[in-house]
Design a protein around this motif. Structure first.
Motif, PDB file in Angstrom:
ATOM      1  N   TYR A 148      -4.918   6.678   1.126  1.00 63.06           N
ATOM      2  CA  TYR A 148      -4.272   5.365   1.066  1.00 63.06           C
ATOM      3  C   TYR A 148      -4.734   4.651  -0.192  1.00 63.06           C
ATOM      4  CZ  TYR A 148      -3.528   0.410   2.198  1.00 63.06           C
ATOM      5  OH  TYR A 148      -3.165  -0.903   2.166  1.00 63.06           O
TER       6      TYR A 148
ATOM      7  N   PHE B 128       6.254  -6.543   8.255  1.00 60.95           N
ATOM      8  CA  PHE B 128       6.043  -5.435   7.333  1.00 60.95           C
ATOM      9  C   PHE B 128       6.644  -4.178   7.921  1.00 60.95           C
ATOM     10  CE2 PHE B 128       3.264  -8.014   4.925  1.00 60.95           C
ATOM     11  CZ  PHE B 128       2.520  -8.767   5.821  1.00 60.95           C
ATOM     12  N   LYS B 129       6.942  -3.250   7.035  1.00 58.27           N
ATOM     13  CA  LYS B 129       7.513  -1.990   7.488  1.00 58.27           C
ATOM     14  C   LYS B 129       7.018  -0.865   6.612  1.00 58.27           C
ATOM     15  CE  LYS B 129      11.952  -1.042   6.822  1.00 58.27           C
ATOM     16  NZ  LYS B 129      13.414  -1.058   7.028  1.00 58.27           N
ATOM     17  N   THR B 130       6.823   0.286   7.221  1.00 61.52           N
ATOM     18  CA  THR B 130       6.442   1.485   6.484  1.00 61.52           C
ATOM     19  C   THR B 130       7.651   2.391   6.369  1.00 61.52           C
ATOM     20  OG1 THR B 130       4.221   1.394   7.413  1.00 61.52           O
ATOM     21  CG2 THR B 130       4.939   3.500   6.481  1.00 61.52           C
TER      22      THR B 130
ATOM     23  N   TYR C 114       9.438  -6.925   5.091  1.00 62.68           N
ATOM     24  CA  TYR C 114      10.556  -6.624   5.992  1.00 62.68           C
ATOM     25  C   TYR C 114      10.854  -7.921   6.729  1.00 62.68           C
ATOM     26  CZ  TYR C 114      12.286  -4.849  10.552  1.00 62.68           C
ATOM     27  OH  TYR C 114      12.982  -4.630  11.705  1.00 62.68           O
TER      28      TYR C 114
ATOM     29  N   PHE D 202       8.888   6.210   4.758  1.00 59.31           N
ATOM     30  CA  PHE D 202       8.421   7.487   4.255  1.00 59.31           C
ATOM     31  C   PHE D 202       9.412   8.055   3.258  1.00 59.31           C
ATOM     32  CE2 PHE D 202       4.765   9.001   6.793  1.00 59.31           C
ATOM     33  CZ  PHE D 202       4.642   7.935   7.669  1.00 59.31           C
TER      34      PHE D 202
ATOM     35  N   ALA E 148       4.307   7.342   1.606  1.00 56.82           N
ATOM     36  CA  ALA E 148       4.800   6.281   2.487  1.00 56.82           C
ATOM     37  C   ALA E 148       4.362   4.946   1.922  1.00 56.82           C
ATOM     38  CB  ALA E 148       4.253   6.453   3.906  1.00 56.82           C
ATOM     39  N   VAL E 149       5.278   4.000   1.927  1.00 54.50           N
ATOM     40  CA  VAL E 149       4.997   2.687   1.356  1.00 54.50           C
ATOM     41  C   VAL E 149       5.152   1.616   2.422  1.00 54.50           C
ATOM     42  CG1 VAL E 149       6.007   0.933  -0.150  1.00 54.50           C
ATOM     43  CG2 VAL E 149       5.582   3.210  -1.034  1.00 54.50           C
ATOM     44  N   ARG E 150       4.234   0.689   2.403  1.00 53.83           N
ATOM     45  CA  ARG E 150       4.347  -0.475   3.295  1.00 53.83           C
ATOM     46  C   ARG E 150       4.882  -1.640   2.476  1.00 53.83           C
ATOM     47  NH1 ARG E 150      -0.106  -4.348   5.553  1.00 53.83           N
ATOM     48  NH2 ARG E 150       0.914  -5.183   7.409  1.00 53.83           N
TER      49      ARG E 150
ATOM     50  N   GLY F  90       0.807  -1.212   0.000  1.00 52.10           N
ATOM     51  CA  GLY F  90       0.000   0.000   0.000  1.00 52.10           C
ATOM     52  C   GLY F  90       0.838   1.259   0.000  1.00 52.10           C
ATOM     53  N   LEU F  91       0.232   2.331  -0.508  1.00 48.13           N
ATOM     54  CA  LEU F  91       0.883   3.647  -0.579  1.00 48.13           C
ATOM     55  C   LEU F  91      -0.011   4.664   0.114  1.00 48.13           C
ATOM     56  CD1 LEU F  91       3.211   5.399  -1.991  1.00 48.13           C
ATOM     57  CD2 LEU F  91       1.495   5.868  -3.713  1.00 48.13           C
ATOM     58  N   SER F  92       0.565   5.413   1.016  1.00 43.26           N
ATOM     59  CA  SER F  92      -0.195   6.448   1.724  1.00 43.26           C
ATOM     60  C   SER F  92       0.419   7.812   1.499  1.00 43.26           C
ATOM     61  CB  SER F  92      -0.192   6.178   3.237  1.00 43.26           C
ATOM     62  OG  SER F  92      -1.080   5.146   3.568  1.00 43.26           O
TER      63      SER F  92
END
Lengths: 112, 113
Positions: A48, A98-100, A94, A102, A89-91, A31-33
């Motif tokens: 999002y 998972f990791k976000t 990892y 920026f 910001a991308v998730r 996902g992209l926020s």
């Protein structure tokens, strides 16, 4: 690894439309926020996208193309109060979950 | 009604000191985060806790130690402060570990002299 690229600065006039692009590299995409941050303030969530296409929320819209690893934030009818920094910001995957991450942020200057 | 609160808002201290920043959220979220934003505005995740369990631990010095006494609180303790620790530290929370929406606290501006 993961990385995000977005322009460092964009300038536009009041009432105009501006597009802030974001390209990403990530191992596993979830996902992209987009977040907005005014000087001295905290980041606030704008939008999002997990699937391709356009999401519209009032004057702001966000677009995602997963095949191009690309997204953008579209701001319409710009107002002076829109002058702020905008972060994508991308998730991604990892080790262990998972990791976000920026992007470095795009500073938007809106002129009268 | 403050959703995510942090104390203190400003913290000025000398090198070598130990300090703590507290964070509380009243949104009922199960995941909390600590971010560091440097002078160039680069926002980097440091830690993430889900239901009081550490799930993300970025490469930060061991001098930084998070503690989550319950789901609503995530504190950050920093030992032996260094000049390079000067930054704004943001706490955030979300429901789940997804990206959908994170709520950020007002930030703590730490200045190490």
């Amino acid at each position: 690894g993961q990385s995000l690229e977005q322009p460092s600065e964009v300038t536009a006039v009041e009432g105009a439309i501006v597009q802030i692009n974001c390209t990403y590299q990530t191992s596993g995409f979830y996902g992209l926020s987009w977040y907005q941050q005014h000087d001295g303030g905290a980041p606030t969530f704008l939008s999002y996208n997990a699937l391709d296409g356009l999401e519209e929320t009032g004057r702001f819209s966000s677009f995602l193309s997963r095949s191009d690893s690309y997204g953008y934030l579209l701001l319409q009818e710009l107002q002076m109060k829109d002058s702020a920094s905008y972060f994508c910001a991308v998730r991604g995957a990892y080790t262990g979950g998972f990791k976000t991450i920026f992007g470095a942020g795009t500073r938007l200057f809106v002129k009268a | 009604d403050t959703a995510v609160s942090q104390t203190p808002k400003y913290l000025v201290t000398q090198m070598g000191n130990d300090k703590s920043i507290k964070c509380e959220q009243n949104l009922g979220h199960d995941t909390m985060y600590w971010y560091k934003q440097d002078s160039k505005k680069f926002l980097k995740i440091m830690f993430s806790y889900n239901n009081k369990e550490l799930i993300i631990n970025e490469t930060v010095p061991n001098r930084f130690s998070p503690k989550s006494p319950d789901k609503a609180h995530l504190n950050l303790h920093i030992n032996s402060l260094e000049l390079g620790d000067s930054a704004v530290y943001f706490c955030a929370s979300s429901q789940g570990t997804g990206l959908n929406e994170q709520y950020f606290g007002p930030g703590t501006r730490l200045t190490v002299t």
